[in-house]
Design an enzyme around this catalytic site. Structure first.
Site, short mmCIF file in Angstrom:
data_model
loop_
_atom_site.label_atom_id
_atom_site.label_comp_id
_atom_site.label_asym_id
_atom_site.label_seq_id
_atom_site.Cartn_x
_atom_site.Cartn_y
_atom_site.Cartn_z
N TYR A 89 0.86 -1.18 0.00
CA TYR A 89 0.00 0.00 0.00
C TYR A 89 0.90 1.24 0.00
CZ TYR A 89 -4.36 2.50 1.05
OH TYR A 89 -5.47 3.30 0.99
N SER A 189 -18.72 -7.17 -2.10
CA SER A 189 -17.85 -6.47 -1.14
C SER A 189 -18.68 -5.44 -0.38
CB SER A 189 -16.71 -5.76 -1.89
OG SER A 189 -17.24 -4.72 -2.68
N VAL A 191 -18.02 -2.24 -0.18
CA VAL A 191 -18.21 -1.09 -1.08
C VAL A 191 -19.33 -1.41 -2.07
CG1 VAL A 191 -17.17 0.34 -2.89
CG2 VAL A 191 -15.82 -0.27 -0.88
N ARG A 211 -18.73 -13.77 -7.79
CA ARG A 211 -18.00 -14.97 -8.22
C ARG A 211 -18.97 -16.14 -8.33
NH1 ARG A 211 -12.32 -15.31 -5.02
NH2 ARG A 211 -13.30 -14.32 -3.22
N TYR A 282 -10.95 0.87 -8.85
CA TYR A 282 -10.64 1.36 -7.50
C TYR A 282 -10.08 0.27 -6.59
CZ TYR A 282 -15.04 -0.73 -5.88
OH TYR A 282 -16.04 -1.63 -5.56
N PHE A 307 -9.37 5.49 -9.07
CA PHE A 307 -9.87 6.24 -7.92
C PHE A 307 -9.14 5.77 -6.67
CE2 PHE A 307 -12.55 6.41 -4.13
CZ PHE A 307 -12.84 7.76 -4.08
N TRP A 308 -8.68 6.73 -5.86
CA TRP A 308 -8.09 6.42 -4.55
C TRP A 308 -8.53 7.51 -3.58
CZ3 TRP A 308 -2.51 7.42 -2.59
CH2 TRP A 308 -2.32 6.78 -1.37
P1 NAP Z 1 -14.60 -6.63 1.40
O1 NAP Z 1 -15.90 -6.24 1.98
O2 NAP Z 1 -13.54 -7.16 2.29
O3 NAP Z 1 -14.90 -7.68 0.23
C1 NAP Z 1 -13.88 -8.22 -0.56
C2 NAP Z 1 -14.46 -8.49 -1.94
O4 NAP Z 1 -13.44 -8.96 -2.80
C3 NAP Z 1 -15.56 -9.56 -1.95
O5 NAP Z 1 -16.52 -9.13 -2.86
C4 NAP Z 1 -14.83 -10.79 -2.45
O6 NAP Z 1 -15.69 -11.67 -3.14
C5 NAP Z 1 -13.87 -10.16 -3.43
N1 NAP Z 1 -12.66 -10.96 -3.66
C6 NAP Z 1 -11.75 -11.31 -2.77
N2 NAP Z 1 -10.75 -12.00 -3.36
C7 NAP Z 1 -11.07 -12.06 -4.67
C8 NAP Z 1 -10.45 -12.65 -5.82
N3 NAP Z 1 -9.30 -13.30 -5.73
N4 NAP Z 1 -11.09 -12.54 -7.01
C9 NAP Z 1 -12.25 -11.90 -7.09
N5 NAP Z 1 -12.88 -11.30 -6.04
C10 NAP Z 1 -12.29 -11.40 -4.85
O7 NAP Z 1 -13.94 -5.44 0.59
P2 NAP Z 1 -14.15 -3.86 0.74
O8 NAP Z 1 -13.62 -3.38 2.04
O9 NAP Z 1 -15.52 -3.51 0.35
O10 NAP Z 1 -13.17 -3.36 -0.44
C11 NAP Z 1 -13.46 -3.75 -1.77
C12 NAP Z 1 -12.37 -3.22 -2.69
O11 NAP Z 1 -12.45 -1.82 -2.70
C13 NAP Z 1 -10.96 -3.60 -2.27
O12 NAP Z 1 -10.20 -3.86 -3.41
C14 NAP Z 1 -10.47 -2.33 -1.62
O13 NAP Z 1 -9.08 -2.21 -1.64
C15 NAP Z 1 -11.15 -1.31 -2.50
N6 NAP Z 1 -11.27 0.03 -1.90
C16 NAP Z 1 -10.64 1.01 -2.55
C17 NAP Z 1 -10.73 2.30 -2.08
C18 NAP Z 1 -10.03 3.40 -2.83
O14 NAP Z 1 -9.97 4.52 -2.34
N7 NAP Z 1 -9.51 3.10 -4.01
C19 NAP Z 1 -11.47 2.59 -0.94
C20 NAP Z 1 -12.15 1.54 -0.30
C21 NAP Z 1 -12.03 0.25 -0.80
P3 NAP Z 1 -16.46 -12.86 -2.39
O15 NAP Z 1 -17.64 -12.25 -1.69
O16 NAP Z 1 -16.85 -13.73 -3.53
O17 NAP Z 1 -15.48 -13.50 -1.46
#
Ligand code: NAP
Length: 380
Positions: A89, A189, A191, A211, A282, A307-308
Site C-alpha cells: 500500500y 464487497s 463497497v 463470483r 478502485y 480512484f483512490w
Molecule cells: P470486502 O468487503 O472485504 O470484500 C472483498 C471483496 O473482494 C468480496 O466481494 C470478495 O468476493 C472479493 N474478492 C476477494 N478476493 C477475490 C479474488 N481473488 N477474485 C475476485 N474477487 C475477490 O472489501 P471492501 O472493504 O468492500 O473493499 C473492496 C475493494 O475496494 C478492495 O479492493 C479495496 O481495496 C477497495 N477500496 C478502494 C478504495 C479506494 O480509495 N480506491 C477505498 C475503499 C475500498 P467474495 O464475496 O466472492 O469472497
C-alpha cells in the site's frame, strides 16, 4: 481484548460523584490516568499471519496539549489494512507500527487545549494510518472526528473509507440520472453493497458481478434484498444484460481486475458499457493485471479512470474538512435509512488469527471487526 463500554441509567448523585472523582477531574484537566493498551503490531512487512504480534504497553500518564486518549471499540479488517501490512500500500506507518486505517473509539481523556472533543465522545479517524487495531491509544485531536452516538458501532467503525468511497464513485465520474444503469464487479464487497443501496435510492439500475461459487444463490438473494437490479457473473454478464432489457451502463466500477478468460471482471464491465462510458478502477482483489480489449477504447471510446480516496483527499487544500463533511453526509445517509447497518462478524483482538481466516473464508457473512462486542450490539 477491546473492552466494552455499556451505556447505563445513572442516578444524579452518581453523576456528580463521577464528575468529582479524581480520574474524571484529571481527564478534564489534561491529565490522563495511567492506562494499559493491547495492540497488534508489525516490525517488518510480510503476510499478516507471519509478522503480526499482540503486545501490551503502558500509555503516558499525561497528555500533550492537543492529544487525546481514545479507547478503541471496534475496527474492521479491510483489504487496504492487509496490503499495508504486506507493504503493498502506498502509505505505511513507521515500523514497528500498528495496522488499522478505520475504526471507532470513545474519548477517555483530553489534553488541556483540546476543543474538538471531550471525554465520553464517540470518534472516528479522519487521518489514515492511525493504527486502530488496538485497545487504547494517544492521538492528535486533529486526526479524529466526533460523530453522533446513535450511529451503530458497526456502521461507525466502517464509515471513513468504504462509505465515502461508494459516495464518490457515484458522484465524481459520471452524472447518472434516474433510470440509468451502472455495472460493478466485486458486488458482494462492502463497497459493492453500499453502491447498490446508494444507486437504489436514486433510481439507478445496478448490474452486479459476483463470483460463481456454491454460495452464489445466497449472495444473489442478499444483494437483491439491498436493491440490486441484476446479479450475475463476469462470464454471463452480457447475455444477462440483454435478457433484462436494461439500458447499457454509462458507468462501470471494478475492484477485482482478474486477467482470466472466463472470469475477467474488468473486461466484463468494459464490454457492456455504452459507447463513451467510463470504467473506474478502485481495487484489485484478484491481484492480477487489468486487461481490456483495445477495440473498446478505439471503437467505443471507453474511458478508464482510477480512484483512490486517501490520495484524493491528500491532494486537496482542505482535504480534512472535505472528509469531515463526507462523514457528516454518511451519518445522514444512515439516519435517513438509505444505508442499512452493515452486517458484521465480531472477534476480539486476541483472536486476530481467526479473524484473518474469516476474512479469507468463502462463507463470510459480513465485514470482520476486531471487537469484543457481540454482532447484534455492533450492528445496531
Ligand atoms: P470486502 O468487503 O472485504 O470484500 C472483498 C471483496 O473482494 C468480496 O466481494 C470478495 O468476493 C472479493 N474478492 C476477494 N478476493 C477475490 C479474488 N481473488 N477474485 C475476485 N474477487 C475477490 O472489501 P471492501 O472493504 O468492500 O473493499 C473492496 C475493494 O475496494 C478492495 O479492493 C479495496 O481495496 C477497495 N477500496 C478502494 C478504495 C479506494 O480509495 N480506491 C477505498 C475503499 C475500498 P467474495 O464475496 O466472492 O469472497
Amino acid at each position: 481484548m477491546l473492552a466494552r463500554v455499556r451505556p447505563a441509567a445513572t442516578p444524579l448523585w452518581a453523576t456528580y460523584a463521577a464528575w468529582l472523582a479524581p480520574a474524571s477531574l484529571a481527564a478534564r484537566c489534561g491529565y490522563a490516568t495511567q492506562a494499559n493498551a493491547t495492540a497488534l503490531s508489525f516490525a517488518e512487512h510480510g503476510s499478516p499471519e507471519r509478522v503480526l504480534r499482540l503486545q501490551h504497553t503502558d500509555l503516558p500518564a499525561t497528555l500533550g496539549d492537543h492529544e487525546v486518549r481514545i479507547h478503541l471499540l471496534a475496527a474492521p479488517i479491510n483489504p487496504s489494512d492487509i496490503n499495508t501490512i504486506e507493504g503493498k500500500y502506498p502509505i505505511a506507518p513507521e515500523l514497528p507500527g500498528v495496522p488499522g486505517h478505520e475504526g471507532v473509539g470513545e474519548v477517555e481523556a483530553v489534553g488541556s487545549k483540546v476543543t474538538r472533543m471531550r471525554p465520553g465522545d464517540r470518534v472516528v479517524p479522519i487521518e489514515h494510518g492511525q493504527g486502530t487495531w488496538r485497545t487504547h491509544g494517544v492521538f492528535n485531536e486533529l486526526h479524529w472526528y466526533k460523530i453522533p452516538k446513535d450511529i451503530p458501532l458497526g456502521t461507525a467503525a466502517t464509515m471513513v473509507i468504504n462509505l465515502p468511497t461508494a459516495v464518490k464513485l457515484l458522484s465524481d465520474f459520471v452524472q447518472l440520472a434516474e433510470g440509468d444503469t451502472l455495472v460493478q464487479s466485486g458486488a458482494s464487497s462492502h463497497v459493492g453493497r453500499l453502491v447498490i443501496q446508494l444507486a437504489k435510492s436514486r433510481g439507478i439500475n445496478t448490474i452486479n458481478l459476483i463470483r460463481d461459487r456454491p454460495e452464489r444463490a445466497e449472495q444473489e438473494r442478499e444483494l437483491r434484498s439491498l436493491g440490486a437490479t441484476l446479479v450475475t457473473t463476469a462470464a454471463e454478464c452480457r447475455q444477462a444484460l440483454q435478457a433484462a432489457g436494461l439500458p447499457k451502463p454509462k458507468l462501470g466500477l471494478d475492484c477485482v481486475s482478474s486477467a482470466s478468460l472466463q472470469r475477467d471482471s474488468a473486461a466484463a464491465c468494459a464490454k457492456v458499457l455504452a459507447p463513451g462510458g467510463t470504467l473506474v478502477v478502485y481495487g484489485a482483489m484478484s491481484q492480477q493485471p487489468l486487461t481490456v480489449p483495445p477495440g473498446l477504447l478505439i471503437f467505443n471510446d471507453i474511458r478508464i479512470r482510477g480512484f483512490w480516496l486517501t490520495g484524493g483527499f491528500a491532494k486537496m487544500k482542505d482535504g480534512w474538512r472535505a472528509k469531515e463533511q463526507l462523514v457528516d453526509h454518511v451519518c445522514a445517509l444512515f439516519r435517513t435509512k438509505v444505508i442499512r447497518p452493515v452486517d458484521v462478524e465480531c472477534l476480539p483482538l486476541e483472536q486476530w488469527e481467526k479473524a484473518l481466516q474469516r476474512v479469507a473464508s468463502d462463507d463470510r457473512t459480513g465485514k470482520v471487526l476486531l471487537t469484543s462486542f457481540p454482532p447484534d450490539e455492533i450492528r445496531g
